[in-house]
Motif scaffolding. Sequence first.
Motif, PDB file in Angstrom:
ATOM      1  N   TYR A  28       0.822  -1.208   0.000  1.00 52.05           N
ATOM      2  CA  TYR A  28       0.000   0.000   0.000  1.00 52.05           C
ATOM      3  C   TYR A  28       0.861   1.264   0.000  1.00 52.05           C
ATOM      4  N   ASP A  29       1.966   1.240   0.725  1.00 49.84           N
ATOM      5  CA  ASP A  29       2.860   2.403   0.751  1.00 49.84           C
ATOM      6  C   ASP A  29       3.432   2.683  -0.633  1.00 49.84           C
ATOM      7  N   ASN A  30       3.809   1.633  -1.348  1.00 47.54           N
ATOM      8  CA  ASN A  30       4.364   1.796  -2.695  1.00 47.54           C
ATOM      9  C   ASN A  30       3.339   2.412  -3.641  1.00 47.54           C
ATOM     10  N   ARG A  31       2.111   1.965  -3.544  1.00 54.43           N
ATOM     11  CA  ARG A  31       1.056   2.483  -4.420  1.00 54.43           C
ATOM     12  C   ARG A  31       0.721   3.936  -4.076  1.00 54.43           C
ATOM     13  N   ALA A  32       0.716   4.236  -2.784  1.00 50.90           N
ATOM     14  CA  ALA A  32       0.465   5.617  -2.374  1.00 50.90           C
ATOM     15  C   ALA A  32       1.583   6.530  -2.866  1.00 50.90           C
ATOM     16  N   ASN A  33       2.802   6.034  -2.832  1.00 49.10           N
ATOM     17  CA  ASN A  33       3.947   6.815  -3.289  1.00 49.10           C
ATOM     18  C   ASN A  33       3.850   7.092  -4.787  1.00 49.10           C
ATOM     19  N   LEU A  34       3.516   6.068  -5.564  1.00 55.28           N
ATOM     20  CA  LEU A  34       3.365   6.243  -7.008  1.00 55.28           C
ATOM     21  C   LEU A  34       2.251   7.237  -7.322  1.00 55.28           C
ATOM     22  N   GLU A  73       7.605   2.942  -9.990  1.00 51.96           N
ATOM     23  CA  GLU A  73       6.989   2.109 -11.026  1.00 51.96           C
ATOM     24  C   GLU A  73       7.503   0.673 -10.946  1.00 51.96           C
ATOM     25  N   SER A  74       8.796   0.514 -10.670  1.00 48.75           N
ATOM     26  CA  SER A  74       9.360  -0.835 -10.580  1.00 48.75           C
ATOM     27  C   SER A  74       8.774  -1.621  -9.410  1.00 48.75           C
ATOM     28  N   ALA A  75       8.288  -0.906  -8.397  1.00 57.96           N
ATOM     29  CA  ALA A  75       7.710  -1.570  -7.222  1.00 57.96           C
ATOM     30  C   ALA A  75       6.288  -2.063  -7.482  1.00 57.96           C
ATOM     31  N   LEU A  76       5.695  -1.675  -8.599  1.00 53.79           N
ATOM     32  CA  LEU A  76       4.339  -2.126  -8.916  1.00 53.79           C
ATOM     33  C   LEU A  76       4.273  -3.630  -9.128  1.00 53.79           C
ATOM     34  N   GLU A  83      -0.154   2.542 -16.599  1.00 49.57           N
ATOM     35  CA  GLU A  83      -1.410   2.891 -17.266  1.00 49.57           C
ATOM     36  C   GLU A  83      -2.607   2.223 -16.597  1.00 49.57           C
ATOM     37  N   SER A  84      -2.471   0.939 -16.275  1.00 46.98           N
ATOM     38  CA  SER A  84      -3.587   0.243 -15.623  1.00 46.98           C
ATOM     39  C   SER A  84      -3.790   0.741 -14.195  1.00 46.98           C
ATOM     40  N   PHE A  85      -2.680   1.102 -13.530  1.00 48.78           N
ATOM     41  CA  PHE A  85      -2.764   1.673 -12.183  1.00 48.78           C
ATOM     42  C   PHE A  85      -3.563   2.973 -12.218  1.00 48.78           C
ATOM     43  N   MET A  86      -3.259   3.842 -13.183  1.00 52.24           N
ATOM     44  CA  MET A  86      -3.954   5.124 -13.287  1.00 52.24           C
ATOM     45  C   MET A  86      -5.416   4.927 -13.656  1.00 52.24           C
ATOM     46  N   LYS A  87      -5.692   3.961 -14.510  1.00 51.81           N
ATOM     47  CA  LYS A  87      -7.080   3.691 -14.885  1.00 51.81           C
ATOM     48  C   LYS A  87      -7.858   3.167 -13.690  1.00 51.81           C
ATOM     49  N   ASN A  88      -7.237   2.300 -12.910  1.00 53.41           N
ATOM     50  CA  ASN A  88      -7.888   1.710 -11.749  1.00 53.41           C
ATOM     51  C   ASN A  88      -8.261   2.769 -10.710  1.00 53.41           C
ATOM     52  N   TYR A  89      -7.391   3.781 -10.553  1.00 55.93           N
ATOM     53  CA  TYR A  89      -7.641   4.833  -9.570  1.00 55.93           C
ATOM     54  C   TYR A  89      -8.214   6.110 -10.200  1.00 55.93           C
ATOM     55  N   GLN A  90      -8.643   5.981 -11.459  1.00 55.78           N
ATOM     56  CA  GLN A  90      -9.318   7.065 -12.175  1.00 55.78           C
ATOM     57  C   GLN A  90      -8.495   8.359 -12.135  1.00 55.78           C
TER      58      GLN A  90
END
Length: 215
Positions: A28-34, A73-76, A83-90
């Motif tokens: 979750y920390d990695n995603r919040a950072n991205l 990005e490498s931590a994803l 692109e899919s991350f951004m689409k998922n979080y609108q």
Amino acid sequence: MTSRWPTALDQSLSTIDLYESHTERKHYDNRANLYAIIMATEHLERAYAQDCVTNAEYTTECNKLISQFKIAESALGKNESTESFMKNYQMDCPRAVNRLLIMGVPESLRSSDDGDRALTVATTVANFITAMDVLKLEQLDVDVLLPHLIDLRNSLVQISGTPKDWGPMQKVENWLVKLNFMRAHDRIDENDSRQLYLDLDSAYSEFNQYLKTKR
């Protein structure tokens, strides 16, 4: 307003966590950072377009965000793209997409009088910073380190006029040879991590000294 005793639902909600382990928390920390990096880039690009920041301020911050983005990005993981991350979080951040995923360098350097040389230098600086930051964050898996060192080697190759046995290139090449003999899931140990960081730091200093002689 009348008071009431907390219900069982209230008590259960107050103890709900997003994660149950260190691994999940890191996820979750990695995603919040991205997410934060992409949003910061979008706002920086808007500020630059509106002439709200100087070229120097913009270039410094943009280079930092690009470097941080490569690590985040490498931590994803391999099963998800930005692109899919951004689409998922609108996330509607077209300026950030252009800067981070397409251009990869600050706009101020793309439009500078030095042209291609400025782009090459900026890319190489960003690759040095990214590779060293990865080590600081203890991302020591071969399949994480290797792409960053390859990017650094490829940008160093484009620096014109360097001698055949140029120190920065030799240091990076030596580590590429070593890592290529390891398996993707292997990790370098603490001694190798410290040595690699020292070699990259030394190579970065040599790189900057070389640039000064070419001004």
